[in-house]
Structure formats: C-alpha cells, structure tokens
Design an enzyme around this catalytic site. Structure first.
Site, PDB file in Angstrom:
ATOM      1  N   ARG A  74      11.629  -7.656   5.254  1.00  0.00           N
ATOM      2  CA  ARG A  74      11.732  -6.223   4.984  1.00  0.00           C
ATOM      3  C   ARG A  74      12.743  -5.569   5.927  1.00  0.00           C
ATOM      4  O   ARG A  74      12.838  -5.911   7.104  1.00  0.00           O
ATOM      5  CB  ARG A  74      10.347  -5.625   5.219  1.00  0.00           C
ATOM      6  CG  ARG A  74      10.190  -4.212   4.810  1.00  0.00           C
ATOM      7  CD  ARG A  74       8.742  -3.903   4.567  1.00  0.00           C
ATOM      8  NE  ARG A  74       8.019  -3.656   5.807  1.00  0.00           N
ATOM      9  CZ  ARG A  74       6.807  -3.112   5.838  1.00  0.00           C
ATOM     10  NH1 ARG A  74       6.182  -2.800   4.719  1.00  0.00           N
ATOM     11  NH2 ARG A  74       6.199  -2.910   6.980  1.00  0.00           N
ATOM     12  N   ARG A 121      -9.102   1.599   9.243  1.00  0.00           N
ATOM     13  CA  ARG A 121      -8.803   0.194   9.507  1.00  0.00           C
ATOM     14  C   ARG A 121      -9.933  -0.495  10.242  1.00  0.00           C
ATOM     15  O   ARG A 121      -9.852  -1.703  10.483  1.00  0.00           O
ATOM     16  CB  ARG A 121      -7.557   0.115  10.383  1.00  0.00           C
ATOM     17  CG  ARG A 121      -6.284  -0.256   9.637  1.00  0.00           C
ATOM     18  CD  ARG A 121      -5.167  -0.184  10.652  1.00  0.00           C
ATOM     19  NE  ARG A 121      -4.020  -0.983  10.357  1.00  0.00           N
ATOM     20  CZ  ARG A 121      -2.904  -0.504   9.814  1.00  0.00           C
ATOM     21  NH1 ARG A 121      -2.840   0.730   9.412  1.00  0.00           N
ATOM     22  NH2 ARG A 121      -1.863  -1.288   9.658  1.00  0.00           N
ATOM     23  N   LYS A 173       0.832  -1.218   0.000  1.00  0.00           N
ATOM     24  CA  LYS A 173       0.000   0.000   0.000  1.00  0.00           C
ATOM     25  C   LYS A 173       0.864   1.264   0.000  1.00  0.00           C
ATOM     26  O   LYS A 173       0.604   2.199  -0.737  1.00  0.00           O
ATOM     27  CB  LYS A 173      -0.894   0.059   1.251  1.00  0.00           C
ATOM     28  CG  LYS A 173      -1.920  -1.029   1.337  1.00  0.00           C
ATOM     29  CD  LYS A 173      -2.855  -0.792   2.525  1.00  0.00           C
ATOM     30  CE  LYS A 173      -2.139  -0.737   3.869  1.00  0.00           C
ATOM     31  NZ  LYS A 173      -1.542  -2.009   4.293  1.00  0.00           N
ATOM     32  N   ARG A 187      11.823  -3.479  11.352  1.00  0.00           N
ATOM     33  CA  ARG A 187      10.797  -2.877  12.200  1.00  0.00           C
ATOM     34  C   ARG A 187      10.379  -3.924  13.209  1.00  0.00           C
ATOM     35  O   ARG A 187      10.202  -5.084  12.871  1.00  0.00           O
ATOM     36  CB  ARG A 187       9.584  -2.511  11.329  1.00  0.00           C
ATOM     37  CG  ARG A 187       9.513  -1.053  10.989  1.00  0.00           C
ATOM     38  CD  ARG A 187       8.449  -0.780   9.961  1.00  0.00           C
ATOM     39  NE  ARG A 187       7.098  -1.178  10.362  1.00  0.00           N
ATOM     40  CZ  ARG A 187       6.013  -0.932   9.624  1.00  0.00           C
ATOM     41  NH1 ARG A 187       6.116  -0.319   8.463  1.00  0.00           N
ATOM     42  NH2 ARG A 187       4.824  -1.322  10.028  1.00  0.00           N
ATOM     43  N   ARG A 225      -0.596  -9.269  13.100  1.00  0.00           N
ATOM     44  CA  ARG A 225      -1.112  -8.123  12.342  1.00  0.00           C
ATOM     45  C   ARG A 225      -2.061  -8.585  11.238  1.00  0.00           C
ATOM     46  O   ARG A 225      -3.062  -7.923  10.948  1.00  0.00           O
ATOM     47  CB  ARG A 225       0.044  -7.322  11.725  1.00  0.00           C
ATOM     48  CG  ARG A 225       0.829  -6.518  12.757  1.00  0.00           C
ATOM     49  CD  ARG A 225       2.155  -6.050  12.206  1.00  0.00           C
ATOM     50  NE  ARG A 225       2.030  -5.056  11.160  1.00  0.00           N
ATOM     51  CZ  ARG A 225       2.996  -4.769  10.286  1.00  0.00           C
ATOM     52  NH1 ARG A 225       4.157  -5.412  10.339  1.00  0.00           N
ATOM     53  NH2 ARG A 225       2.817  -3.848   9.376  1.00  0.00           N
TER      54      ARG A 225
HETATM   55  P1  AMP Z   1       1.247   0.385   9.158  1.00  0.00           P
HETATM   56  O1  AMP Z   1       2.556   1.021   8.897  1.00  0.00           O
HETATM   57  O2  AMP Z   1       0.103   0.964   8.366  1.00  0.00           O
HETATM   58  O3  AMP Z   1       1.279  -1.135   9.051  1.00  0.00           O
HETATM   59  O4  AMP Z   1       0.854   0.716  10.698  1.00  0.00           O
HETATM   60  C1  AMP Z   1       1.686   0.294  11.754  1.00  0.00           C
HETATM   61  C2  AMP Z   1       0.907   0.245  13.051  1.00  0.00           C
HETATM   62  O5  AMP Z   1       0.355   1.535  13.353  1.00  0.00           O
HETATM   63  C3  AMP Z   1      -0.301  -0.686  13.067  1.00  0.00           C
HETATM   64  O6  AMP Z   1       0.071  -2.035  13.332  1.00  0.00           O
HETATM   65  C4  AMP Z   1      -1.128  -0.080  14.195  1.00  0.00           C
HETATM   66  O7  AMP Z   1      -0.579  -0.404  15.469  1.00  0.00           O
HETATM   67  C5  AMP Z   1      -0.912   1.405  13.990  1.00  0.00           C
HETATM   68  N1  AMP Z   1      -1.928   1.998  13.090  1.00  0.00           N
HETATM   69  C6  AMP Z   1      -1.698   2.599  11.883  1.00  0.00           C
HETATM   70  N2  AMP Z   1      -2.851   3.045  11.339  1.00  0.00           N
HETATM   71  C7  AMP Z   1      -3.824   2.722  12.218  1.00  0.00           C
HETATM   72  C8  AMP Z   1      -5.252   2.886  12.230  1.00  0.00           C
HETATM   73  N3  AMP Z   1      -5.898   3.472  11.193  1.00  0.00           N
HETATM   74  N4  AMP Z   1      -5.933   2.425  13.294  1.00  0.00           N
HETATM   75  C9  AMP Z   1      -5.318   1.838  14.327  1.00  0.00           C
HETATM   76  N5  AMP Z   1      -3.978   1.622  14.383  1.00  0.00           N
HETATM   77  C10 AMP Z   1      -3.241   2.066  13.345  1.00  0.00           C
END
Ligand code: AMP
Length: 212
Positions: free
Chosen positions: A126, A87, A13, A159, A170
């Site tokens: 990654r 989300r 994404k 990460r 996740r």
């Molecule tokens: P990402 O980089 O999009 O995978 O986001 C990393 C982490 O940030 C996720 O595993 C959540 O802990 C938190 N996070 C990011 N966006 C959201 C969201 N819209 N709602 C809740 N948690 C979020």
C-alpha cells in the site's frame, strides 16, 4: 444509521466505510485517520500517540475512548460508520455505555474477513499520498507514474506501520485484542460476517445488502 466496521488491518474497512458514507450519507469516523491527523498537526494528542502509531501497538483505552466520545458527541443524531474503534472489549463496553446514555444503539457490526497472507500482501504494497491521503497499491492499484499521486501529483509514501514486520505485529494485536470484540457483539446478535475477497464493489454489494 450507526454501524461499526471490524476487521483486520488491510481488510478494506476504510474503503468500505467511505462507500457507506457516500451511499447513506452517514459520517465515516476513522480513529486511525484522527490519530495520524493529530500527529501531522503536532498536537498534544499527536505527540502522545506517535510511538503507538509507529510500532503498530494499541493506544491506551482511556485515551481512545475520550477521543471517540468527543467526536461522537459533536453532531447529534446523524449516525456514524466507525472504522478502527472499538478495538478492545473495554472500548466496546465504553461505546455501549455512551450510546445507552443517549438512548441510542448500534444497528450492526460489519465484520470483514480475509486470509492473513492476503492482508500482508495488501498492506505491505500500500502507498499513500503524503499530500492528499489518496491510497494506491503497487500491484493491485498502481498510480500512472510510480511514486506520484494520480489525484494531486503529491509524493506517494509507505505508512511506517505498513512495513511487513509491523504489519505482522498489527495482525497479532488484532487477533489478540479485537477477536474478543467480535464475540462481544456476536452475543448481542449484531455481527454481519462479510467475505472481504474480490473487488471493492463486490465487497460493498455484500455489505450494503445487509445494512438496510
Ligand atoms: P488504523 O488506521 O485503523 O489501522 O490505525 C492505525 C493505528 O492507530 C493503530 O495501529 C493503533 O496504533 C492506533 N489506533 C487506531 N484506532 C485505535 C483504537 N481504537 N484503539 C487503540 N489504538 C488505535
């Protein structure tokens, strides 16, 4: 252009949203990047979300909605490519209401799909540059020197939430919480389903063909 990118962690994404930003000049807004930036900067938000980032659980809706509304309210009228939000259905409804208040609406939702085992391979391999944020993959996109960023020479790190066990968690959270968001948008005729396999250019061509 107002577009939401939906897909499991590791579907690409962020990469595709950046390409959309370059091609169409609309800002890419990644909630994951915003939260990690806050954590690095040690702000109150960063401290509050730290444990969710570490475990791969979701940050509470009210907090996320506040973060995104503030970010979207900043520059008027130039659109967005939202990556990582909404989300949950509660977040999707809040975004609908926010846009309706401004007389705006979404143009589309790009749903990127990939098989689960491919996602685990992509995420657990990654590596990210601790200095500039550039992304690599130990197998699919390795740096010239292992552990060193090609772009700035910084150290490449994994990460915390890209460890295999956390990745699986996740993905479970995605299926449980974000699956219903796709149904929410499908009922409104907004979803464009996209095959996420292949090179980033191949996937981008599929997305760009549907976006304009
Ligand atoms: P990402 O980089 O999009 O995978 O986001 C990393 C982490 O940030 C996720 O595993 C959540 O802990 C938190 N996070 C990011 N966006 C959201 C969201 N819209 N709602 C809740 N948690 C979020």
């Amino acid at each position: 252009m107002r577009v939401v990118m939906i897909g499991p962690p590791g579907a690409g994404k962020g990469t595709q949203a950046k390409l959309l930003e370059e091609r169409f000049g609309v800002p890419h807004i990644s909630t994951g990047d915003i939260l990690r930036g806050a954590e690095r900067a040690g702000t109150a938000l960063g401290l509050e979300v730290q444990r969710y980032l570490r475990d791969g659980g979701l940050v509470p809706d009210a907090l996320m909605i506040d973060v995104v509304e503030k970010r979207l309210a900043a520059p008027e009228g130039c659109g967005f490519v939202l990556d990582g939000f909404p989300r949950t259905v509660t977040q999707a409804e809040a975004l609908d209401a926010f846009l309706a208040r401004r007389g705006e609406r979404l143009d589309g939702v790009v749903w990127i799909r990939l098989p689960r085992e491919e996602l685990v391979r992509r995420l657990s391999g990654r590596r990210v540059c601790a200095a500039c944020g550039a992304m690599f993959h130990v197998t699919f996109d390795p740096p010239a020197r292992p552990g060193v960023c090609d772009r700035c020479g910084g150290a490449l790190v994994q990460r915390e939430d890209d460890r295999e066990e956390t990745v699986r968690h996740r993905l479970d959270v995605y299926e449980r919480e974000t699956g219903p968001v796709i149904d929410h948008y499908r009922a409104r005729g907004l979803v464009r389903e996209t095959d996420g396999t292949g090179s980033r250019e191949e996937v981008f061509d599929r997305i760009a063909a549907g976006v304009r």
